[in-house]
Scaffold this motif. Structure first.
Motif, mmCIF file in Angstrom:
data_model
loop_
_atom_site.group_PDB
_atom_site.id
_atom_site.type_symbol
_atom_site.label_atom_id
_atom_site.label_comp_id
_atom_site.label_asym_id
_atom_site.label_seq_id
_atom_site.Cartn_x
_atom_site.Cartn_y
_atom_site.Cartn_z
ATOM 1 N N LEU A 20 0.831 -1.199 0.000
ATOM 2 C CA LEU A 20 0.000 0.000 0.000
ATOM 3 C C LEU A 20 0.869 1.253 0.000
ATOM 4 N N GLN A 21 2.031 1.162 0.628
ATOM 5 C CA GLN A 21 2.980 2.272 0.586
ATOM 6 C C GLN A 21 3.458 2.505 -0.841
ATOM 7 N N ASP A 22 3.620 1.425 -1.604
ATOM 8 C CA ASP A 22 3.977 1.556 -3.018
ATOM 9 C C ASP A 22 2.871 2.281 -3.791
ATOM 10 N N PRO A 29 0.831 4.091 5.134
ATOM 11 C CA PRO A 29 0.271 2.959 5.878
ATOM 12 C C PRO A 29 1.223 2.396 6.935
ATOM 13 N N VAL A 30 2.535 2.368 6.630
ATOM 14 C CA VAL A 30 3.498 1.833 7.588
ATOM 15 C C VAL A 30 3.591 2.731 8.814
ATOM 16 N N ARG A 44 6.758 12.971 0.944
ATOM 17 C CA ARG A 44 7.844 12.331 1.693
ATOM 18 C C ARG A 44 7.559 10.853 1.966
ATOM 19 N N ALA A 45 6.278 10.457 1.934
ATOM 20 C CA ALA A 45 5.933 9.045 2.131
ATOM 21 C C ALA A 45 6.480 8.180 0.999
ATOM 22 N N ALA A 46 6.747 8.783 -0.166
ATOM 23 C CA ALA A 46 7.275 8.026 -1.294
ATOM 24 C C ALA A 46 8.696 7.532 -1.030
#
Length: 440
Positions: free
Chosen positions: A30-32, A80-81, A42-44
């Motif tokens: 989900l992070q992907d 998500p993490v 920044r989550a990327a």
């Protein structure tokens, strides 16, 4: 246009039965999806960007994996993490707050506060109405009534956003901490039966919230309002689970999706489908609107109760370190983009598991043997009662952390605070010996 977007994603979720797994592998996938939707956020770069030349892999007493030396974005509304990690800590802390209040003789009234919303409205618009209503609700005239009728001395507030047939549905889960010593003898929570107390609390909160929303220029619906009095320890846990429910979990209420569900649709639907496009568009709108919003807010005695009876911060056990080159293969190699190796590393809980992941990365990079320096094992506490490596430390002296440098050749070099020495494979615990011995 907006109403069509909501209808599209809701129909997809209803017809396709979303995969709502939320383990570490699912969080990374989900992070992907976040990375593809918000490539400049920044989550990327979360758990992808290295902060040094080696990555430390550890495990906690609860069995969770920790990676050190990588960038953690901390965007718990988006990533998500980070959401999972942040919410777990908040849930433990707020559970202690509510439990401590109840043990001291207090009671809890839980409520869901929301405002009317429509499918054509932007999330920023509905959130502003909710924020303005809460500010009015906390103003002295309205709040004084709550103190008088319920004995409110504090609160725990959590913001949640979902998507439904009527569009964006931001709402507040609020646990009001009430003290009978503050309220008059005839306060609503002391009126005979439990049902009367429940009805009284509902009436008081509904009246106060209705006044607040009206003053703020918003409207509220009685049907969307929920309150319950809580006293027992079991019910305290139940109310915390409900109040702090993870946005990655499925809902009991049909026809409602979380922001994580939008990511699931963007991840699982056809790349060129309208469902993926609409889910991505809605998630971008959510990410823009939720920026700088506080997920959890404490007030009154809730602030003073934080940290009570908290366990000492656990010290994770270091399993080993991975070189920058090995980590780049695990996270960036073209053949590793399905995320399997990345998920495997983020879920490692043993040294043999760590060895296996790095060996697979070496094979993926075309190395016939594990390159020198790719993996360093820390030998200290071994699970299952296995003994740590003896390195010549005399009895009664404090043994320094030891390091096993695993390379393409044997014997293995053991390093600790007193120096270095070669050690035969037979000196290693069985599980680690089998894993190391199979390298190359």
């Amino acid at each position: 246009m907006a109403s069509k977007s909501f209808k599209t994603v809701l129909e997809y979720a209803s017809n396709q039965r979303l995969d709502r797994k939320f383990d570490r592998a699912a969080q990374l996938s989900l992070q992907d999806a976040v990375r593809s939707i918000l490539p400049r956020h920044r989550a990327a770069a979360c758990m992808r960007h290295r902060l040094g030349t080696r990555i430390t892999v550890s495990k906690t007493a609860s069995g969770a994996t920790r990676l050190g030396g990588v960038m953690i974005c901390g965007a718990h509304h988006i990533c998500p993490v980070c959401h999972s990690r942040k919410l777990a800590a908040q849930k433990a802390e707020l559970s202690r707050v509510v439990a401590a209040h109840v043990r001291a003789g207090g009671s809890v009234v839980d409520a869901v506060l929301t405002v009317q919303h429509h499918a054509h409205q932007k999330l920023t618009t509905v959130l502003k109405k909710l924020d303005d209503s809460w500010k009015t609700f906390r103003s002295e005239p309205v709040w004084r009534e709550l103190v008088r009728d319920l004995g409110v001395v504090g609160f725990v507030r959590r913001l949640e956003v979902t998507v439904g047939p009527n569009g964006w549905h931001p709402h507040l889960h609020v646990s009001f901490l009430c003290d009978p010593a503050v309220a008059p003898r005839d306060n609503v929570l002391a009126r005979g039966s439990r049902q009367k107390a429940l009805d009284g609390a509902f009436a008081v909160l509904w009246s106060a919230w209705r006044i607040a929303t009206a003053k703020a220029g918003a409207a509220s619906r009685r049907q969307a309002f929920f309150s319950a009095t809580v006293n027992g320890a079991i019910e305290v846990e139940r109310i915390i689970q409900y109040t702090m429910k993870n946005m990655g979990y499925s809902h009991d209420k049909d026809g409602s999706l979380t922001p994580i569900d939008l990511l699931r649709i963007a991840r699982d639907s056809d790349p060129k489908s309208v469902e993926r496009l609409e889910a991505a568009r809605l998630f971008r709108e959510y990410a823009d609107a939720i920026r700088s919003k506080r997920a959890v807010m404490l007030g009154g005695v809730a602030r003073t109760l934080t940290g009570l009876d908290a366990d000492d911060k656990e010290e994770p056990e270091v399993l080993g370190t991975v070189s920058a080159e090995a980590y780049d293969v695990i996270t960036k190699h073209p053949d590793a983009r399905d995320g399997h190796l990345r998920a495997a590393l983020a879920s490692v809980t043993s040294r043999e598991g760590l060895i296996d992941v790095v060996k697979r990365a070496a094979q993926l990079a075309g190395h016939p043997k594990l390159p020198d320096g790719w993996l360093t094992l820390k030998t200290g506490r071994f699970s299952g009662g296995a003994e740590s490596i003896r390195s010549g430390c005399q009895a009664g002296t404090r043994q320094q952390p030891q390091t096993v440098f695993v390379g393409a050749t044997l014997p293995i070099l053991i390093r600790n605070g007193s120096g270095s020495q070669n050690v035969r494979l037979s000196a290693l615990p069985d599980k680690v010996r089998r894993s190391v011995g199979s390298i190359g």
